[in-house]
Design an enzyme around this catalytic site. Structure first.
Site, short mmCIF file in Angstrom:
data_model
loop_
_atom_site.label_atom_id
_atom_site.label_comp_id
_atom_site.label_asym_id
_atom_site.label_seq_id
_atom_site.Cartn_x
_atom_site.Cartn_y
_atom_site.Cartn_z
CG ASP A 238 -2.14 0.94 1.03
OD1 ASP A 238 -2.57 1.14 -0.11
OD2 ASP A 238 -2.63 1.46 2.04
CB SER A 262 -6.90 2.55 -0.48
OG SER A 262 -5.54 2.91 -0.42
CD GLN A 312 -4.43 1.35 -3.52
OE1 GLN A 312 -3.93 2.41 -3.85
NE2 GLN A 312 -4.14 0.74 -2.38
#
Length: 323
Positions: A238, A262, A312
C-alpha cells in the site's frame, strides 16, 4: 525452479540504538510490526487486530489489509497457502480503537479454499461498523504450466540509492518551516525501508510519467513464517502505489495539495518471498479521472522473479484551499 520449503537466511547485524537510546533499533521496529500484524483469536472465526502504538488519525490501509489476511490465514486448511486477496475499503479506520475480524468459511475444496473477512471497528457512538471486506483464496501447492512474461526493469540496485529517511530529511529541510506534525510524520522511524530509483510524487512538483520503481524490505530480520512474510508484503504494497497516479499532475499529499484514500486493493502471490530481503516494487498508473486513480504493481525479488502482482483504485482529488 524448486521452491524453498522453509524461509531461512543469516541474520543481519543490528544497526543503531542501544538499551539506553530512546530511538528504536531496526529489530525493535520489525518486532513491533510483527506484533501489529499478529491478530489474536477470540473464537474459532473471530479475531482482534492490535492498534498501532502512538497512532494518530486514520489507520494505514496496508495495516488493515495485512491484519485481515492474517485472520484469514489463521483459518486456512492445513497445507494451503494464500495465493490472492481482494479487498474493498468501506470506511476509514481510526487509530486508538481495536479492529475486529469476522471470518466466513465460504468454500473448502481439495485444491482451493476461500475465506471472507468482515473487518469492523466501533465508531464514536460505540456501534460497530464495517471498514473493510476482504476475500482470500488459498491453494494446496502443486506443479503446473509455468511461464514469466515480465522481466525486472533495469534500475540501480538498492545499495546505490539513498535511503528513504535521507530523502525525507532533505524534503523537510527544503520546505522552510515545517509544522511539528509534518516533521513527526515524515521523520518517524519505520519498520519498512524504501529506496527510490527516481523520485516519489511528494519529493518535487515536476510532472512526470506515471511510472515508479521502489525497492523495499523490512529493516531487520522477520520470523521464518511464510504467512507473516505474505502479510508484510501486503502491508508494504500500500506504500507508493496510489502516489503513482499523482505523478503526471505534479501534486503531493505532503504539501497538502491532494486528498486521497484507497478504495480497493488486490494482490496475487505468485511465489514465496522474504519481506526482509530487497524486493523491487514496479508501479504504474494507466488511468485517472472522475476523482479516482487506477494503479498497478509488480513485485520482483533480487533474482528477477515476479513474486506478486498488485492492483488498486483510489480516490484522488486536488485539495481545495479551504481543505
Amino acid at each position: 525452479m524448486a521452491q524453498r520449503p522453509r524461509l531461512t537466511r543469516p541474520a543481519r547485524a543490528r544497526t543503531g540504538g542501544s538499551v539506553s537510546d530512546p530511538e528504536p533499533t531496526p529489530q525493535d521496529l520489525v518486532s513491533g510490526l510483527v506484533r501489529l500484524l499478529t491478530v489474536s483469536r477470540d473464537s474459532e472465526d473471530a479475531f482482534t487486530g492490535r492498534q498501532q502504538p502512538g497512532g494518530i488519525g486514520r489507520v494505514f490501509g496496508g495495516q488493515v489489509v495485512a491484519q485481515a489476511l492474517q485472520a484469514a490465514q489463521a483459518t486456512a486448511p492445513e497445507g494451503m497457502a494464500a495465493h490472492s486477496l481482494h479487498a474493498y475499503f468501506l470506511r476509514a479506520g481510526r487509530e486508538g480503537v481495536d479492529i475486529n475480524h469476522a471470518i466466513s468459511r465460504d468454500f473448502e475444496g481439495r485444491s482451493f479454499a476461500n475465506r471472507r473477512v468482515v473487518v469492523s471497528q466501533a465508531g464514536d457512538s460505540g456501534t460497530s461498523k464495517p471498514i473493510l471486506n476482504l476475500t482470500a483464496s488459498f491453494q494446496r501447492p502443486e506443479e503446473g504450466l509455468s511461464h514469466d512474461d515480465y522481466t525486472i526493469p533495469d534500475v540501480p540496485p538498492p545499495e546505490d540509492l539513498p535511503s528513504d529517511m535521507e530523502q525525507r530529511r532533505n524534503f523537510i529541510a527544503k520546505i522552510g518551516e515545517p509544522s511539528e506534525q509534518q516533521k513527526a510524520l515524515m521523520l518517524r522511524p519505520r519498520p519498512i525501508e524504501i529506496r527510490t530509483s527516481g523520485s516519489q510524487h511528494w519529493m518535487n512538483n515536476a510532472k512526470r510519467p506515471p511510472h515508479a520503481h521502489n525497492w523495499f524490505r523490512a529493516v531487520a530480520t522477520l520470523p521464518d513464517d511464510p504467512a507473516m512474510h505474505r502479510a508484510v508484503i501486503a502491508y508494504a504494497s500500500d506504500f507508493t502505489l496510489l502516489g503513482t497516479a499523482a505523478l503526471p499532475h505534479g501534486l503531493s499529499w505532503a504539501r497538502g495539495e491532494l486528498k486521497g484514500a484507497s478504495l480497493d486493493h488486490a494482490i496475487w502471490f505468485h511465489r514465496p518471498a522474504r519481506a526482509d530481503e530487497w524486493l523491487l516494487y514496479v508501479t504504474d498508473s494507466p488511468w485517472s479521472g472522475g476523482g479516482r486513480g487506477f494503479n498497478r504493481g509488480r513485485i520482483f525479488n533480487r533474482s528477477g522473479q515476479l513474486v506478486a502482482s498488485v492492483a488498486q483504485e483510489g480516490m484522488i482529488r486536488a485539495a481545495r484551499k479551504a481543505d
